[in-house]
Design a protein around this motif. Structure first.
Motif, PDB file in Angstrom:
ATOM      1  N   VAL A 178      20.599 116.177  46.499  1.00 53.94           N
ATOM      2  CA  VAL A 178      21.429 115.183  47.192  1.00 53.94           C
ATOM      3  C   VAL A 178      20.481 114.176  47.839  1.00 53.94           C
ATOM      4  O   VAL A 178      20.295 114.150  49.061  1.00 53.94           O
ATOM      5  CB  VAL A 178      22.339 115.829  48.271  1.00 53.94           C
ATOM      6  CG1 VAL A 178      23.415 114.840  48.712  1.00 53.94           C
ATOM      7  CG2 VAL A 178      22.991 117.109  47.770  1.00 53.94           C
ATOM      8  N   PRO A 179      19.853 113.323  47.031  1.00 54.87           N
ATOM      9  CA  PRO A 179      18.786 112.451  47.541  1.00 54.87           C
ATOM     10  C   PRO A 179      19.247 111.396  48.546  1.00 54.87           C
ATOM     11  O   PRO A 179      18.434 110.892  49.322  1.00 54.87           O
ATOM     12  CB  PRO A 179      18.246 111.791  46.262  1.00 54.87           C
ATOM     13  CG  PRO A 179      19.367 111.868  45.280  1.00 54.87           C
ATOM     14  CD  PRO A 179      20.083 113.142  45.590  1.00 54.87           C
ATOM     15  N   ASP A 180      20.524 111.066  48.542  1.00 55.60           N
ATOM     16  CA  ASP A 180      21.005 110.011  49.432  1.00 55.60           C
ATOM     17  C   ASP A 180      21.393 110.529  50.815  1.00 55.60           C
ATOM     18  O   ASP A 180      21.734 109.735  51.699  1.00 55.60           O
ATOM     19  CB  ASP A 180      22.205 109.301  48.805  1.00 55.60           C
ATOM     20  CG  ASP A 180      21.825 108.545  47.531  1.00 55.60           C
ATOM     21  OD1 ASP A 180      20.677 108.066  47.466  1.00 55.60           O
ATOM     22  OD2 ASP A 180      22.660 108.452  46.624  1.00 55.60           O
ATOM     23  N   ALA A 181      21.341 111.824  51.001  1.00 57.11           N
ATOM     24  CA  ALA A 181      21.690 112.397  52.307  1.00 57.11           C
ATOM     25  C   ALA A 181      20.462 112.471  53.202  1.00 57.11           C
ATOM     26  O   ALA A 181      19.322 112.473  52.729  1.00 57.11           O
ATOM     27  CB  ALA A 181      22.276 113.794  52.125  1.00 57.11           C
ATOM     28  N   GLU A 182      20.698 112.525  54.526  1.00 59.76           N
ATOM     29  CA  GLU A 182      19.636 112.867  55.466  1.00 59.76           C
ATOM     30  C   GLU A 182      19.509 114.393  55.470  1.00 59.76           C
ATOM     31  O   GLU A 182      20.502 115.103  55.305  1.00 59.76           O
ATOM     32  CB  GLU A 182      19.987 112.411  56.878  1.00 59.76           C
ATOM     33  CG  GLU A 182      20.196 110.919  57.051  1.00 59.76           C
ATOM     34  CD  GLU A 182      20.676 110.617  58.459  1.00 59.76           C
ATOM     35  OE1 GLU A 182      19.985 111.016  59.428  1.00 59.76           O
ATOM     36  OE2 GLU A 182      21.751 110.008  58.598  1.00 59.76           O
ATOM     37  N   TRP A 183      18.293 114.877  55.682  1.00 55.38           N
ATOM     38  CA  TRP A 183      18.068 116.323  55.694  1.00 55.38           C
ATOM     39  C   TRP A 183      17.344 116.717  56.972  1.00 55.38           C
ATOM     40  O   TRP A 183      16.445 116.002  57.433  1.00 55.38           O
ATOM     41  CB  TRP A 183      17.238 116.756  54.483  1.00 55.38           C
ATOM     42  CG  TRP A 183      17.986 116.677  53.177  1.00 55.38           C
ATOM     43  CD1 TRP A 183      18.262 115.557  52.460  1.00 55.38           C
ATOM     44  CD2 TRP A 183      18.539 117.767  52.451  1.00 55.38           C
ATOM     45  NE1 TRP A 183      18.953 115.871  51.326  1.00 55.38           N
ATOM     46  CE2 TRP A 183      19.137 117.219  51.283  1.00 55.38           C
ATOM     47  CE3 TRP A 183      18.584 119.147  52.648  1.00 55.38           C
ATOM     48  CZ2 TRP A 183      19.782 118.018  50.331  1.00 55.38           C
ATOM     49  CZ3 TRP A 183      19.219 119.942  51.710  1.00 55.38           C
ATOM     50  CH2 TRP A 183      19.810 119.379  50.561  1.00 55.38           C
ATOM     51  N   LEU A 184      17.721 117.857  57.523  1.00 57.52           N
ATOM     52  CA  LEU A 184      17.051 118.371  58.710  1.00 57.52           C
ATOM     53  C   LEU A 184      16.958 119.895  58.606  1.00 57.52           C
ATOM     54  O   LEU A 184      17.980 120.565  58.505  1.00 57.52           O
ATOM     55  CB  LEU A 184      17.824 117.995  59.986  1.00 57.52           C
ATOM     56  CG  LEU A 184      17.240 118.519  61.306  1.00 57.52           C
ATOM     57  CD1 LEU A 184      15.882 117.866  61.584  1.00 57.52           C
ATOM     58  CD2 LEU A 184      18.210 118.243  62.456  1.00 57.52           C
ATOM     59  N   MET A 185      15.718 120.402  58.615  1.00 56.88           N
ATOM     60  CA  MET A 185      15.543 121.851  58.605  1.00 56.88           C
ATOM     61  C   MET A 185      15.574 122.326  60.056  1.00 56.88           C
ATOM     62  O   MET A 185      14.625 122.104  60.816  1.00 56.88           O
ATOM     63  CB  MET A 185      14.223 122.265  57.939  1.00 56.88           C
ATOM     64  CG  MET A 185      14.151 123.773  57.692  1.00 56.88           C
ATOM     65  SD  MET A 185      12.763 124.276  56.649  1.00 56.88           S
ATOM     66  CE  MET A 185      11.399 124.034  57.788  1.00 56.88           C
ATOM     67  N   ALA A 186      16.671 122.940  60.442  1.00 54.35           N
ATOM     68  CA  ALA A 186      16.869 123.334  61.836  1.00 54.35           C
ATOM     69  C   ALA A 186      18.000 124.351  61.905  1.00 54.35           C
ATOM     70  O   ALA A 186      18.767 124.528  60.954  1.00 54.35           O
ATOM     71  CB  ALA A 186      17.197 122.113  62.696  1.00 54.35           C
ATOM     72  N   ASP A 187      18.091 125.003  63.046  1.00 52.40           N
ATOM     73  CA  ASP A 187      19.138 125.989  63.302  1.00 52.40           C
ATOM     74  C   ASP A 187      20.328 125.281  63.952  1.00 52.40           C
ATOM     75  O   ASP A 187      20.215 124.764  65.069  1.00 52.40           O
ATOM     76  CB  ASP A 187      18.605 127.088  64.223  1.00 52.40           C
ATOM     77  CG  ASP A 187      19.568 128.259  64.363  1.00 52.40           C
ATOM     78  OD1 ASP A 187      20.771 128.081  64.078  1.00 52.40           O
ATOM     79  OD2 ASP A 187      19.112 129.345  64.773  1.00 52.40           O
ATOM     80  N   ALA A 188      21.457 125.260  63.269  1.00 50.96           N
ATOM     81  CA  ALA A 188      22.635 124.554  63.768  1.00 50.96           C
ATOM     82  C   ALA A 188      23.269 125.246  64.965  1.00 50.96           C
ATOM     83  O   ALA A 188      24.238 124.729  65.539  1.00 50.96           O
ATOM     84  CB  ALA A 188      23.672 124.410  62.658  1.00 50.96           C
ATOM     85  N   CYS A 189      22.731 126.395  65.356  1.00 54.68           N
ATOM     86  CA  CYS A 189      23.249 127.104  66.532  1.00 54.68           C
ATOM     87  C   CYS A 189      22.400 126.862  67.777  1.00 54.68           C
ATOM     88  O   CYS A 189      22.635 127.480  68.819  1.00 54.68           O
ATOM     89  CB  CYS A 189      23.330 128.612  66.255  1.00 54.68           C
ATOM     90  SG  CYS A 189      24.526 129.047  64.979  1.00 54.68           S
ATOM     91  N   GLU A 190      21.397 125.985  67.674  1.00 50.66           N
ATOM     92  CA  GLU A 190      20.519 125.716  68.807  1.00 50.66           C
ATOM     93  C   GLU A 190      20.695 124.274  69.285  1.00 50.66           C
ATOM     94  O   GLU A 190      20.690 123.338  68.472  1.00 50.66           O
ATOM     95  CB  GLU A 190      19.061 125.955  68.428  1.00 50.66           C
ATOM     96  CG  GLU A 190      18.744 127.418  68.124  1.00 50.66           C
ATOM     97  CD  GLU A 190      17.274 127.629  67.805  1.00 50.66           C
ATOM     98  OE1 GLU A 190      16.534 126.615  67.736  1.00 50.66           O
ATOM     99  OE2 GLU A 190      16.872 128.793  67.615  1.00 50.66           O
ATOM    100  N   ILE A 191      20.830 124.117  70.588  1.00 51.04           N
ATOM    101  CA  ILE A 191      21.046 122.797  71.178  1.00 51.04           C
ATOM    102  C   ILE A 191      19.907 121.836  70.840  1.00 51.04           C
ATOM    103  O   ILE A 191      20.141 120.663  70.509  1.00 51.04           O
ATOM    104  CB  ILE A 191      21.192 122.904  72.710  1.00 51.04           C
ATOM    105  CG1 ILE A 191      22.511 123.586  73.078  1.00 51.04           C
ATOM    106  CG2 ILE A 191      21.121 121.529  73.364  1.00 51.04           C
ATOM    107  CD1 ILE A 191      23.730 122.755  72.813  1.00 51.04           C
ATOM    108  N   THR A 192      18.668 122.309  70.899  1.00 50.75           N
ATOM    109  CA  THR A 192      17.535 121.420  70.618  1.00 50.75           C
ATOM    110  C   THR A 192      17.602 120.881  69.191  1.00 50.75           C
ATOM    111  O   THR A 192      17.276 119.712  68.949  1.00 50.75           O
ATOM    112  CB  THR A 192      16.203 122.155  70.835  1.00 50.75           C
ATOM    113  OG1 THR A 192      16.206 123.381  70.079  1.00 50.75           O
ATOM    114  CG2 THR A 192      15.989 122.480  72.304  1.00 50.75           C
ATOM    115  N   SER A 193      18.033 121.739  68.265  1.00 49.40           N
ATOM    116  CA  SER A 193      18.163 121.305  66.872  1.00 49.40           C
ATOM    117  C   SER A 193      19.233 120.237  66.736  1.00 49.40           C
ATOM    118  O   SER A 193      19.056 119.230  66.036  1.00 49.40           O
ATOM    119  CB  SER A 193      18.505 122.494  65.971  1.00 49.40           C
ATOM    120  OG  SER A 193      17.485 123.464  65.998  1.00 49.40           O
ATOM    121  N   LEU A 194      20.347 120.457  67.428  1.00 51.59           N
ATOM    122  CA  LEU A 194      21.449 119.510  67.329  1.00 51.59           C
ATOM    123  C   LEU A 194      21.125 118.201  68.041  1.00 51.59           C
ATOM    124  O   LEU A 194      21.592 117.133  67.642  1.00 51.59           O
ATOM    125  CB  LEU A 194      22.721 120.140  67.895  1.00 51.59           C
ATOM    126  CG  LEU A 194      23.187 121.413  67.160  1.00 51.59           C
ATOM    127  CD1 LEU A 194      24.441 121.970  67.804  1.00 51.59           C
ATOM    128  CD2 LEU A 194      23.420 121.142  65.679  1.00 51.59           C
TER     129      LEU A 194
END
Length: 219
Positions: A41-57
Motif C-alpha cells: 500500500v505505497p500511497d498510505a502513511e506507515w507507522l511502526m508503533a503500538d496502537a495501545c500506547e499514548i506515546t505511539s498515538l
C-alpha cells in the motif's frame, strides 16, 4: 478525510486500499515489523508503533484524524485502541473489528466504539438472507442497540403485494430505505408498488425490527 487504521494485516491493508481509492488519506499503524509491507500500500502513511500506547498515538497525530479503524486480529487491542481514540483524541468516528463473537457485547460506546463489525455475524446474515423468504434478517448494526440494517424478502403470500409504500404503516423507529428488485436498487417513493420477491431494506431499532414482519406477512 484522514483515517488511521490500527492493524496492518491483510484486513487493515485491504481497508486502506479501498479508502485510498476513494480519495482519503490513510495511516496504517502496527507494532509488528513483519506487517510493515509498505510496498503493498505505497500511497498510505506507515507507522511502526503500538496502537495501545499514548506515546505511539501522539506520534501518529491521531488528533488530526476523523476516523479510527481498529482492525487488528486481537479484540483486546481493538477495544483499547478504540477507547484511547475516542477518549484521549476525540475521534468522531471509531470503527472496530470483532474477531470472536463471544466478545461482541463489549464493543459499544463504553469502549469508544461507534460501529462494530463482526465478520462471523455478517457472513451468517448473508447466508440467512440468501435462504430466508418472509423472515426479517439483520444484516448490520450501525450503533450497537440503536439502529440496524435489516432485510425482508416478500413471499408470494405477502399481504402487501399490489399495495403502495404509503399504504403500509411501519412501526415507530423503522424506515424503508430501498427496494431491491431484479438486481436493481429502487430508492422507493410513496407510490411504488410492492411485488413478490422484492427485497426490502430497512433501518430500524431492535424493538421495531421485531414488528416489521407483521406489517408485510399475515400470520
Amino acid at each position: 478525510m484522514r483515517i488511521a487504521i490500527a492493524g496492518a494485516g491483510n484486513v487493515g491493508r485491504a481497508i486502506a486500499r479501498e479508502l485510498l481509492d476513494n480519495g482519503h488519506q490513510v495511516l496504517l499503524i502496527d507494532k509488528n515489523p513483519k506487517a510493515m509491507k509498505m510496498q503493498s500500500v505505497p500511497d498510505a502513511e506507515w507507522l511502526m508503533a503500538d496502537a495501545c500506547e499514548i506515546t505511539s498515538l501522539d506520534n501518529a497525530k491521531l488528533n488530526n484524524c476523523q476516523v479510527l479503524v481498529a482492525a487488528t486480529g486481537d479484540d483486546k487491542v481493538n477495544l483499547v485502541a478504540s477507547l484511547l481514540g475516542k477518549t484521549e483524541y476525540g475521534i468522531p468516528r471509531v470503527v472496530a473489528r470483532i474477531n470472536h463473537p463471544k466478545n461482541e457485547w463489549l464493543f459499544d460506546s463504553s469502549w469508544g466504539v461507534d460501529v462494530a463489525v463482526s465478520t462471523p455475524r455478517i457472513i451468517s446474515a448473508l447466508v440467512e438472507e440468501a435462504v430466508s423468504v418472509g423472515d426479517v434478517v439483520r444484516l448490520f448494526s450501525f450503533r450497537k442497540g440503536q439502529a440496524n440494517l435489516v432485510e425482508l424478502t416478500l413471499p408470494d403470500t405477502s399481504s402487501c403485494i399490489g399495495k403502495t409504500v404509503e399504504e403500509i404503516e411501519l412501526p415507530d423507529n423503522a424506515s424503508l430505505a430501498a427496494i431491491v428488485r431484479d438486481g436493481q436498487v429502487i430508492a422507493c417513493s410513496a407510490h411504488d408498488v410492492f411485488a413478490a420477491g422484492d427485497e426490502l431494506l430497512f433501518v430500524a431499532s431492535a424493538a421495531a425490527e421485531s414488528q416489521i414482519k407483521a406489517c408485510f406477512i399475515q400470520s
